[in-house]
Write a protein that holds these residues in place. Sequence first.
Motif, PDB file in Angstrom:
ATOM      1  N   VAL A 195      -1.374  -3.395   5.115  1.00  0.00           N
ATOM      2  CA  VAL A 195      -0.417  -2.806   4.493  1.00  0.00           C
ATOM      3  C   VAL A 195      -1.159  -2.558   3.207  1.00  0.00           C
ATOM      4  O   VAL A 195      -1.966  -3.178   2.442  1.00  0.00           O
ATOM      5  CB  VAL A 195       0.555  -4.155   4.116  1.00  0.00           C
ATOM      6  CG1 VAL A 195      -0.377  -5.415   3.260  1.00  0.00           C
ATOM      7  CG2 VAL A 195       1.757  -3.538   3.296  1.00  0.00           C
ATOM      8  N   ALA A 215       5.118   0.907  -0.354  1.00  0.00           N
ATOM      9  CA  ALA A 215       3.988   0.207   0.421  1.00  0.00           C
ATOM     10  C   ALA A 215       4.251   0.943   1.916  1.00  0.00           C
ATOM     11  O   ALA A 215       5.377   1.531   2.190  1.00  0.00           O
ATOM     12  CB  ALA A 215       4.339  -1.218   0.559  1.00  0.00           C
ATOM     13  N   SER A 216       2.821   1.219   2.333  1.00  0.00           N
ATOM     14  CA  SER A 216       2.835   1.778   3.793  1.00  0.00           C
ATOM     15  C   SER A 216       2.086   0.723   4.607  1.00  0.00           C
ATOM     16  O   SER A 216       1.281   0.120   3.924  1.00  0.00           O
ATOM     17  CB  SER A 216       2.213   3.178   3.662  1.00  0.00           C
ATOM     18  OG  SER A 216       0.824   2.919   3.255  1.00  0.00           O
ATOM     19  N   MET A 217       2.137   1.120   5.781  1.00  0.00           N
ATOM     20  CA  MET A 217       1.530   0.085   6.718  1.00  0.00           C
ATOM     21  C   MET A 217       0.957   1.103   7.905  1.00  0.00           C
ATOM     22  O   MET A 217       1.453   1.978   8.312  1.00  0.00           O
ATOM     23  CB  MET A 217       2.473  -0.876   7.525  1.00  0.00           C
ATOM     24  CG  MET A 217       3.124  -2.001   6.644  1.00  0.00           C
ATOM     25  SD  MET A 217       4.074  -3.109   7.596  1.00  0.00           S
ATOM     26  CE  MET A 217       5.447  -2.236   7.739  1.00  0.00           C
TER      27      MET A 217
END
Length: 303
Positions: A195, A215-217
């Motif tokens: 993350v 946020a990115s995963m």
Amino acid sequence: MKRLKEAAQARRNRRCGLGSVAALCAMLAAPQAHAVDVDAGDYTALPAGTNLLMGYYQYATRDAAYVRGHKQAGDPRLDSHIGILRGVHFTEIGGFIVDPQFLLPFGQLKGKDDLSAAGSASGVGDLILAATVWLVNRPETGTYFGITPFLYVPTGKYDNDDALNIGENRWKFALQAGFITKLTDKVTLDLAGDVMVYGKNDKYGPARETMKQKASMQFQGYLRYHLSDAWDLRLGVSHTIGGETEVAGVDQGDRQRLTKVSVGTGWFIAPDLQLLASYGRDVSVRSGLREDDRLNLRVLKVF
């Protein structure tokens, strides 16, 4: 009425498309913008006192722009030549193997065809600091599990008046977990997930607006087939979600949903020297430019 609705939606898509391509040029084209890619084998713990020096070369071409899963008209192209210098030191702290390391990207981005007006950018990118802590370290069974924090330091070259930049002018932090296990004597499974959270860029674009990002995963998996103890063939898949941006308080509608695949090989031509090569491409893109070709090369020296 139906045609009026379709026309209104088309106008919204065009506005979103222009915004997405502009944001992509300024941000997502940076060498480490929204992913913590791993190579198969990266989560192998080595004995304390071991040092690694690695050099990477990454060439990628991008040939199409997507907005909310729809391919946009035109012929945008963005090519990148990126190198990375990486140093790793393995040590033991409190009974755990830890590997403090740095990664320094550098290279060139170049807009072509419909993106030729974006020009080009070259220089040094943002410094990356990291350290894996291995919570499971069983070399006798080929099983490893580690956790890695990554800190991206905004040291790279950045000019808010340029459409393309190597640096991002913002701090970033990622937390990644990686797992390796042998399925058979010949087959190894590598898994990783992370993350990433983003600081703001307060000098985004000519107007010096504030750009924020959610946020990115990312989730990655590899299968390696070992032709010998020194040579393997590998197949990988990666999926990234999230990362929607906001510029001057306006949501850009560019949430990511990206899937890419790769094939490659790793070969220890000597006990202390490994060569790695892989080829990949995007197979599904929701927002941004699609990579139609990516070549990764790596040289690893153990000392």
